[in-house]
Design a protein around this motif. Sequence first.
Motif, short mmCIF file in Angstrom:
data_model
loop_
_atom_site.label_atom_id
_atom_site.label_comp_id
_atom_site.label_asym_id
_atom_site.label_seq_id
_atom_site.Cartn_x
_atom_site.Cartn_y
_atom_site.Cartn_z
N SER A 4 -0.69 18.89 -9.56
CA SER A 4 -1.56 18.79 -10.87
C SER A 4 -1.09 17.18 -11.52
CB SER A 4 -1.00 19.79 -12.14
OG SER A 4 -1.61 21.04 -11.59
N GLY A 5 0.07 17.00 -11.37
CA GLY A 5 0.50 15.56 -11.48
C GLY A 5 -0.36 14.47 -10.87
N PHE A 6 -0.22 14.59 -9.68
CA PHE A 6 -0.91 13.77 -8.71
C PHE A 6 -2.33 13.45 -9.09
CE2 PHE A 6 2.39 14.41 -5.01
CZ PHE A 6 2.93 13.10 -5.23
N LYS A 7 -2.93 14.67 -9.23
CA LYS A 7 -4.51 14.78 -9.74
C LYS A 7 -4.86 14.26 -11.23
CE LYS A 7 -7.08 16.91 -7.59
NZ LYS A 7 -8.33 16.37 -6.47
N ALA A 8 -3.71 14.26 -12.11
CA ALA A 8 -3.81 13.72 -13.26
C ALA A 8 -3.92 11.99 -13.03
CB ALA A 8 -2.94 13.88 -14.21
N MET A 9 -3.11 11.49 -12.10
CA MET A 9 -2.75 10.20 -11.78
C MET A 9 -4.26 9.62 -11.25
SD MET A 9 1.11 9.45 -11.05
CE MET A 9 1.71 11.06 -10.44
N ILE A 53 0.91 -1.24 -0.13
CA ILE A 53 -0.12 -0.04 -0.11
C ILE A 53 0.95 1.06 -0.18
CG2 ILE A 53 -1.78 1.36 1.31
CD1 ILE A 53 -2.48 -1.56 2.53
N VAL A 54 0.41 2.24 -0.72
CA VAL A 54 1.45 3.47 -1.04
C VAL A 54 0.51 4.64 -0.76
CG1 VAL A 54 2.59 4.85 -2.50
CG2 VAL A 54 2.71 2.32 -2.72
N LEU A 55 0.98 5.70 0.14
CA LEU A 55 0.49 6.73 0.35
C LEU A 55 1.24 7.82 -0.31
CD1 LEU A 55 -0.25 6.48 4.37
CD2 LEU A 55 -1.65 5.73 2.17
N GLU A 56 0.74 8.62 -0.99
CA GLU A 56 1.35 9.80 -1.79
C GLU A 56 0.69 11.36 -1.61
OE1 GLU A 56 3.64 9.51 -3.62
OE2 GLU A 56 4.02 7.70 -4.66
N GLY A 57 1.39 12.12 -1.80
CA GLY A 57 1.05 13.61 -1.60
C GLY A 57 1.68 14.43 -1.68
N ILE A 58 1.56 15.85 -1.72
CA ILE A 58 2.48 16.85 -1.39
C ILE A 58 2.83 17.07 -0.31
CG2 ILE A 58 0.60 18.85 -0.84
CD1 ILE A 58 2.85 18.84 -4.00
N GLU A 59 3.96 18.15 0.11
CA GLU A 59 4.39 18.35 1.32
C GLU A 59 3.26 18.65 2.16
OE1 GLU A 59 7.96 17.80 -0.86
OE2 GLU A 59 6.27 18.59 -1.36
N GLU A 100 -4.62 5.63 -11.70
CA GLU A 100 -3.50 4.97 -10.92
C GLU A 100 -3.36 5.29 -9.44
OE1 GLU A 100 0.35 5.99 -13.55
OE2 GLU A 100 -1.27 7.22 -14.07
N LEU A 101 -4.00 6.26 -9.08
CA LEU A 101 -4.24 7.08 -7.60
C LEU A 101 -5.62 6.92 -7.12
CD1 LEU A 101 -1.47 9.82 -7.31
CD2 LEU A 101 -1.36 7.45 -6.42
N VAL A 102 -5.90 6.72 -6.23
CA VAL A 102 -7.23 7.03 -5.48
C VAL A 102 -7.41 8.09 -4.38
CG1 VAL A 102 -9.14 6.06 -4.10
CG2 VAL A 102 -7.99 4.48 -5.64
N ALA A 103 -7.92 9.14 -4.56
CA ALA A 103 -7.93 10.40 -3.71
C ALA A 103 -8.66 10.39 -2.44
CB ALA A 103 -8.39 11.54 -4.63
N ASP A 119 -5.05 14.07 -0.36
CA ASP A 119 -5.36 15.24 -1.42
C ASP A 119 -5.41 16.55 -0.45
OD1 ASP A 119 -6.02 16.84 -3.36
OD2 ASP A 119 -7.76 15.72 -4.24
N ILE A 120 -4.50 17.17 -0.59
CA ILE A 120 -4.60 18.59 -0.09
C ILE A 120 -3.36 19.47 -1.01
CG2 ILE A 120 -2.57 18.04 1.28
CD1 ILE A 120 -3.77 20.05 3.49
N ALA A 121 -4.06 20.70 -1.31
CA ALA A 121 -3.34 21.53 -2.12
C ALA A 121 -2.00 22.12 -1.33
CB ALA A 121 -4.35 22.62 -2.39
N PRO A 122 -1.07 22.28 -2.59
CA PRO A 122 0.17 22.69 -1.95
C PRO A 122 0.18 24.14 -0.88
CG PRO A 122 0.39 22.52 -4.32
CD PRO A 122 -1.17 22.43 -3.99
N GLU A 123 -0.70 25.02 -1.02
CA GLU A 123 -0.68 26.09 -0.19
C GLU A 123 -1.05 25.72 1.21
OE1 GLU A 123 -1.78 27.67 -4.23
OE2 GLU A 123 -2.10 25.91 -3.01
N ALA A 124 -2.32 24.79 1.19
CA ALA A 124 -2.52 24.37 2.44
C ALA A 124 -1.70 23.42 3.07
CB ALA A 124 -4.10 23.73 2.11
N GLY A 125 -0.95 22.66 2.39
CA GLY A 125 0.09 21.54 2.88
C GLY A 125 1.20 22.48 3.58
N PHE A 126 1.70 23.28 2.78
CA PHE A 126 2.62 24.13 3.57
C PHE A 126 2.15 25.11 4.90
CE2 PHE A 126 5.00 23.62 -0.53
CZ PHE A 126 6.08 23.06 0.28
N ALA A 127 1.00 25.50 4.68
CA ALA A 127 0.47 26.19 5.98
C ALA A 127 0.48 25.29 7.05
CB ALA A 127 -0.79 26.70 5.64
#
Length: 206
Positions: free
Chosen positions: A171-176, A10-16, A181-184, A139-147
């Motif tokens: 955008s790449g993650f959302k395209a996947m 199982i893989v967990l992906e996402g922005i910072e 390929e990914l489940v949000a 799934d969280i946007a970059p601005e929210a993640g860094f905040a």
Amino acid sequence: MSNGRTGKFIVLEGIEGAGKSRQSALLVDALRSHGVDAIATREPGGAPLGEKLRTLILDPHYSPDAITELYMYSAARRDHLKYIVEPALERGRVVVCDRFIYSTLAYQGYGRGLDLDFIRAVNAATIAPVKVDLALLLDIAPEAGFARKGGADKTDRLERENLEFFGRVYSGFKAMCESGELVAIDASGEKERTAAKIYAAVEKIL
């Protein structure tokens, strides 16, 4: 590496700031509480070579080009799979990995601009014969993640990139997600709510 494995990968992906590390630990705790033999690991890292390469990759004083960066991640990944992931799967364990090939597509492909087909070919050769059973995007946007994490870590080379770069990565993650390929999983709320959503998704494949 062998094909005779019985565990789940199982893989967990996402922005910072998405909470991947925290959610990996929470998921493993939840699985163990239900009698499932599970471990958490990460990329780059997990195995000795990967941990050494992680230090170099994230060093703010080091500036590899995009292809060098891709191959460094791939070398770390191969070592990680050989010494950590594959043996655990063959023992029937559930492996929860913080980042995998989807981050390579998002960061080196969408972010750095490397050809996506080229990256997919490198990824395929690197991970064979391992298969991912479930890949989730927190799934969280970059601005929210860094905040959430109180701003970028200036000692981390990747986090010193500008917001436009992370926008391309997101955008790449959302395209996947759109390609299947990914489940949000909405990760914008409280960690307990996110953890419950993750466990519900994982439970379906066990």
